[in-house]
Structure formats: C-alpha cells, structure tokens
Design a protein around this motif. Sequence first.
Motif, mmCIF file in Angstrom:
data_model
loop_
_atom_site.group_PDB
_atom_site.id
_atom_site.type_symbol
_atom_site.label_atom_id
_atom_site.label_comp_id
_atom_site.label_asym_id
_atom_site.label_seq_id
_atom_site.Cartn_x
_atom_site.Cartn_y
_atom_site.Cartn_z
ATOM 1 N N ASP A 252 0.821 -1.206 0.000
ATOM 2 C CA ASP A 252 0.000 0.000 0.000
ATOM 3 C C ASP A 252 0.861 1.264 0.000
ATOM 4 O OD1 ASP A 252 -3.013 0.758 0.372
ATOM 5 O OD2 ASP A 252 -1.910 2.108 1.717
ATOM 6 N N ILE A 253 1.908 1.289 0.822
ATOM 7 C CA ILE A 253 2.768 2.469 0.886
ATOM 8 C C ILE A 253 3.538 2.641 -0.420
ATOM 9 C CG2 ILE A 253 4.763 3.496 2.048
ATOM 10 C CD1 ILE A 253 3.800 2.258 4.635
ATOM 11 N N GLN A 254 4.007 1.544 -0.998
ATOM 12 C CA GLN A 254 4.724 1.653 -2.267
ATOM 13 C C GLN A 254 3.809 2.169 -3.365
ATOM 14 O OE1 GLN A 254 8.181 0.985 -2.729
ATOM 15 N NE2 GLN A 254 7.590 2.206 -4.515
ATOM 16 N N ASP A 255 2.550 1.700 -3.367
ATOM 17 C CA ASP A 255 1.593 2.191 -4.357
ATOM 18 C C ASP A 255 1.327 3.677 -4.169
ATOM 19 O OD1 ASP A 255 -0.587 1.656 -6.450
ATOM 20 O OD2 ASP A 255 -1.755 2.508 -4.791
ATOM 21 N N PHE A 256 1.256 4.119 -2.910
ATOM 22 C CA PHE A 256 1.055 5.551 -2.636
ATOM 23 C C PHE A 256 2.232 6.376 -3.151
ATOM 24 C CE2 PHE A 256 1.985 9.089 0.291
ATOM 25 C CZ PHE A 256 0.880 9.883 0.050
ATOM 26 N N LYS A 257 3.444 5.900 -2.906
ATOM 27 C CA LYS A 257 4.631 6.636 -3.336
ATOM 28 C C LYS A 257 4.717 6.719 -4.862
ATOM 29 C CE LYS A 257 8.518 5.719 -1.226
ATOM 30 N NZ LYS A 257 8.914 7.044 -0.721
ATOM 31 N N ASP A 258 4.169 5.727 -5.544
ATOM 32 C CA ASP A 258 4.247 5.699 -7.006
ATOM 33 C C ASP A 258 3.055 6.375 -7.686
ATOM 34 O OD1 ASP A 258 6.574 4.239 -6.730
ATOM 35 O OD2 ASP A 258 5.585 2.290 -6.953
#
Length: 481
Positions: A252-258
Amino acid sequence: MLLAGAGLSQFIPGDFGGGIGLAGFLAVAFPYIQKFILHAFDFNLTEYCTQFFADNTFLGKLFEGNFAVGTGVGVVSIGAAFGFIQRMWTHFWQWYIRYFSMTVKIPISDESYQDVLNWVRERQVKNAKHSTLETGTKQCPISGKYESVHELIPEVSNFKFWFRGRQFEIDQRVADSTDCMLVSTTGHGSNAIFKDMLVEVKKYKEVKNEGKTVIYNGNSGYWHCGNGGGKRKRPLESVILEDGVAEFFLEDIQDFKDSAKWYTEFGIPYRRGYLLHGPPGTGKTSFISALAGHFDLNVCILNLGQKNLTDESLNQMFIDAPENSMILLEDVDAAFGNRADDKSKDGVEKLLAGASADDGPEARNTLSFSGLLNAIDGVASAEGRILFMTTNYVEKLDSALIRPGRVDAKQYIGNATESQVERMFRRFNAACSDKDAERFVRAIFDRPERPDVSLAQLQGLFLRFKRKPADIFSGLSTLYE
C-alpha cells in the motif's frame, strides 16, 4: 590633518578641562600621560616630541617656551588624524558591505537550520577553542552496542569559515524577535554560492545518515533531531506480525509513493493515513519504525499533549515536516477520546488541558479537536504526507478522527498467535528443529487458562535465555509472572 594655534580653539570649548582651558589642561595632564606611556610601553614620549619639534621649524617656533602645550597639541593632532581615518574607513566598510555582501537568513523553524549547523560544526570547525560538552549514547555500527560518548560541540554563534575559496560568516542571533541564523559572505557574484553550499549540506546529511532512520521530535512548534543523527534501521523481519499484515502495508505504501501523478490528475489530496490499534507491547511502534527503514523515510514523532501546542502550531508542524518523513501520533486516544463522553461547553470541541491553571496561559496546551482534524486533512494541510496513529483503545476514538480520508486503513495488531510464536522461536533459535518449534508453541497455547502473551513478553523471554537457548523451556513460567 594638523590642528594648531587658533584653528584648534575652534573645535574645543573654552571651558574644556573644568575652565582651565586647553593649555592648562595639557600642562597638568601631560606628565601623567607621559609616565603612563613610559611605564606601559617603555617609550619616552618627551624625547620623541623634543626631536619631533626640533625637526619641525614651524611647530618649534609656534610652541616655543611652552613644551607641554606643544607636545599635547601634537598628540591631539595625531589622534585627530587617526580618528578621521577611522571614521572614513568605517563609512567605506559600511558602503562595501551594503553593495558587495550577500546574506541568507535561516529561521530556526526551517529544516535546514540544524543541517547547516551540523555541517559547519563537523566539516568546517577544526580545533575550536570554545566548545560545549554534549554527553550521550551512540550505537556502534558494527556491534550494535550502545556506548556513552562525550563530544565537544564547537560554538558557532559567530564564526567564520571557508567554502570554495570564499570566506563566510555564520551568526546565530535573535533578529526581529525570531531565532535565526545569518550566513553571509562578501564579493562579486550571485547568491548561487548559497545554493551550492546547501547542496553540499544535503550531501553531507545523506552520507551521515546512510543506513539510519532519523527520528525527529516535535517541540515548541519545531522539529528537532539533535546532533546525534539517526539510529540504525530496524530490519522489517525483526517485527513478526500476523501473516499478510506486513505485506499489505508494504504494497500500500509503495503504491502511494508511485501514485503522485494519479492523485494530481484526479484532484485528490496526496496524503495517506493509517491507524494501528491493539493491546500494549504488540509491536505497533516497532513496525512503524521498520517500515520507515524499509522505505528510507524519517519518523516525526509528535506528542499532542505537550505544552504550548496550538491549532496554528500543529498545522504548521504538519506542513514543515522534513522531506521523506512519516508523522507518528502515538497513543492518540490519550489526547482526544470520544467527544460524546466528554464535550466542551459549546458542544463542539474538546480542549486539552496540557498544564494547570496556575501555570499561566503561555504554558497551556490549547489544541482543539477541530484543529487536529484541520491539520490532518484541512484546506491548508500538507500534501505528500504519510500519517500513522496508534492507540491501545480504538473504541475511545471519535468516529470523525478515523473516518475514510483521514484514516485510509485500520489494522489491529493483537497479542501473539501460534504462527507468530513459531516464527519468533525460529528467529531466535535458527538451529532448532521442527519438533522443538512445535513443542514451544504447544507449551504456550495448550496451557490451561492461558493468559494472552504479547510479542514484547516473548522477546523478553528470548533475551533472558540468549546465552542458553536450550534452557528456554524451563523458563516458560516467567511469561505469566
């Protein structure tokens, strides 16, 4: 410039020296002046002035028969000449500073304030004569052991240093009632030299904190990280949660950062909020620290109950959070519970009483519930921010605080399950057999009337038997003491 005779009387009042006139004053004062100079500098002013007047026919005739007055006027003339030169130099230097100097003011609230200070202290100040002792603990990068260290921090309240062949001066002061740092230099050119310096400061900070997680603490409206830098990153595998929990947050955090471009395209505020709730000692804060290390983020910890915290300062701290950081509000229930249980007089807000009434208004915490909500997702709230909140009692939180948009994902972090116990046992006993792992799990979960066991309790047990892991079965009873 030589002042003599009638010309000198135009600049000095007639009652100079208590009414005795210039000649009388010099006649009385000169012997004492001559003795002081002779004693302090081993210089005979009488012999020097005698030769001076002998070589100067005009002055010798003008003051013939009145040696003290002549000598005094000569001294005054020389002093006046030096005074004139000094005044001219002062005016020239002020003009030069005005047209050929550059200055940048860094407020103490700016993130770069402490970075520039640390850079100057460590890279520019060598063998400082004036230092401040700072005693603390640091973690050895190899052994991981924490040791007490003593550092002499150079005082740079007013210090000069060199950068790229140009001299700079750093001055810490209170300007316009604001704590700030002034960095100045002189010479031709644009202020690009300051930008180059800040690039070097940023590189220095990145190198210094490589492999570390920098922890900022909010206090007095500013973020402070101290001089010790960060702490070594916590491995994600060191926090053992239920199956799938860590994987969800990583994705979820990686998707937010991208997805910054996607948020902008659809006009959605670019921020993400998470709530971790569950009993104490279950690894909520440890997991957040491990996530920060995994994504190379800093952690900004904010205590909502601190003194002098207001709606305005909280919102500004959210906006001024250092780049590449996540904000952590621990035990948020201790600050604001359910407003239905404890409403303020107007039925809208609940105010924190961060100090007693005797402390005065300047010591009070006047943060309101609406102020917290506005800081999280108000019109002026910060973008590009990851917010974590933790609580032991989720039922005490107001539904307005944890609604979607403010908290995008809630996760219960409970006491140890069978899967967690087994994985923790294998982590601390890498050479154990499957039989031993199963035996350890059954010894905990098959116990009659077994109380709940937290990960913190299990970790304490493994630490107790770290030298003799085979004896851990004999110490299982200590879990329930």
